[in-house]
Design an enzyme around this catalytic site. Sequence first.
Site, PDB file in Angstrom:
ATOM      1  N   CYS A  55       0.831  -1.216   0.000  1.00 53.40           N
ATOM      2  CA  CYS A  55       0.000   0.000   0.000  1.00 53.40           C
ATOM      3  C   CYS A  55       0.857   1.254   0.000  1.00 53.40           C
ATOM      4  CB  CYS A  55      -0.951  -0.003   1.197  1.00 53.40           C
ATOM      5  SG  CYS A  55      -0.138  -0.199   2.792  1.00 53.40           S
ATOM      6  N   HIS A 358      -1.529   1.175   7.451  1.00 58.47           N
ATOM      7  CA  HIS A 358      -1.980   1.120   6.062  1.00 58.47           C
ATOM      8  C   HIS A 358      -1.890   2.512   5.450  1.00 58.47           C
ATOM      9  CE1 HIS A 358      -4.131  -0.341   2.584  1.00 58.47           C
ATOM     10  NE2 HIS A 358      -5.121   0.530   2.759  1.00 58.47           N
TER      11      HIS A 358
END
Length: 407
Positions: A55, A358
């Site tokens: 990510c 994330h």
Amino acid sequence: MDCSSYSTYCSAFTADRHRKRKLMENSSLNSKLLKINGSSTALCATGLRNLGNTCFMNAILQSLSNIQQFCCYFKELPAVELRNGKTAGRRTYHTRSQGDNSVSLVEEFRKTLCALWQGSQTAFSPESLFYVVWKIMPNFRGYQQQDAHEFMRYLLDHLHLELQGGFNGVSRSVILQENSGLSAGSRCCINGASTVVTAIFGGILQNEVNCLICGTESRKFDPFLDLSLDIPSQFRNKRSKNQENGPTCTLRDCLRSFTDLEELDETELYMCHKCKKKQKSTKKFWIQKLPKVLCLHLKRFHWTAYLRNKVDTYVEFPLRGLDMKCYLLEPENSGPENCLYDLAAVVVHHGSGVGSGHYTAYATHEGRWFHFNDSTVTLTDEETVVKAKAYILFYVERQAKSGLDKL
């Protein structure tokens, strides 16, 4: 790295890639999801598959894909032609570069950018680009979480170096001069000839150091591709915009902290050439030249004795009209519009530490804001964007008067 160790990591890359693919091949992840008011609609934005904690890479790629002048340059480059077998002479856009000696970061980056705004209903897999990243950036091998800012700097630096040298016999610097439309005065050279990287992101800082004993002043000019800003210590306990324990930290507070006069501590004594020894001194930064795209990195991760902590403070930032004139060395030499910047993209880190959590990105495209969360792309609004706890902000220089008020 010798041939055997390289073969080992290539095999590991392939095996792990297939393992991750089996875990993640799922229609809800692989389909491009663009949601408006709870329903899906077919628009041009395309997501990026997560290859296993990638990510950090996806957020940076989506942000850069929405820096129009930068993205368009790469998309207009000629494709590298295949040289062997039945495919000789054909152009390729979505296959791995052929052979170990012909790997090109520029080419795989170009292919990825071309894929992101073609309106595909399926998220694009950046595995060929990630393969090249593994080969030329050893720090990013494996599937552990990485720092998005560190990746961005490595990516820009390696793109810059490859563009300087050219690829497949074509000098990319020549292409920059012929096709970019950027004047010579707009270019900033870092480690040699200018490229589109330095032409777009390159600025220049003036570093002033003054000896507190004799008053000798030393000046040095340093090129930069981004500015890393501390979040002032008085704001570090304020975790959300709506907390009432004091004023909200703003981007201007961070910029002011970066450019304010600072007395260096005992560990940073200045070697004064007049005193001929290390002395106490003050330091101040001025911006000598602003870039076309101003990339601001908020320093949210700090090392303590045993671990790297995250500063989770909300920092208020403007969507439009960021005025940089007061930070310039010679503001009288810049027109009013040349100092105004509008936000193009924001990278956000969700979670508590750099090795976990994330990354997602917000970016504006043709007047609409999108939220890029790996394979999922969601249409969003300005109110949502301004509430984000920004990690990296990309501001684009305003080219003409738009009638919008400064924020």
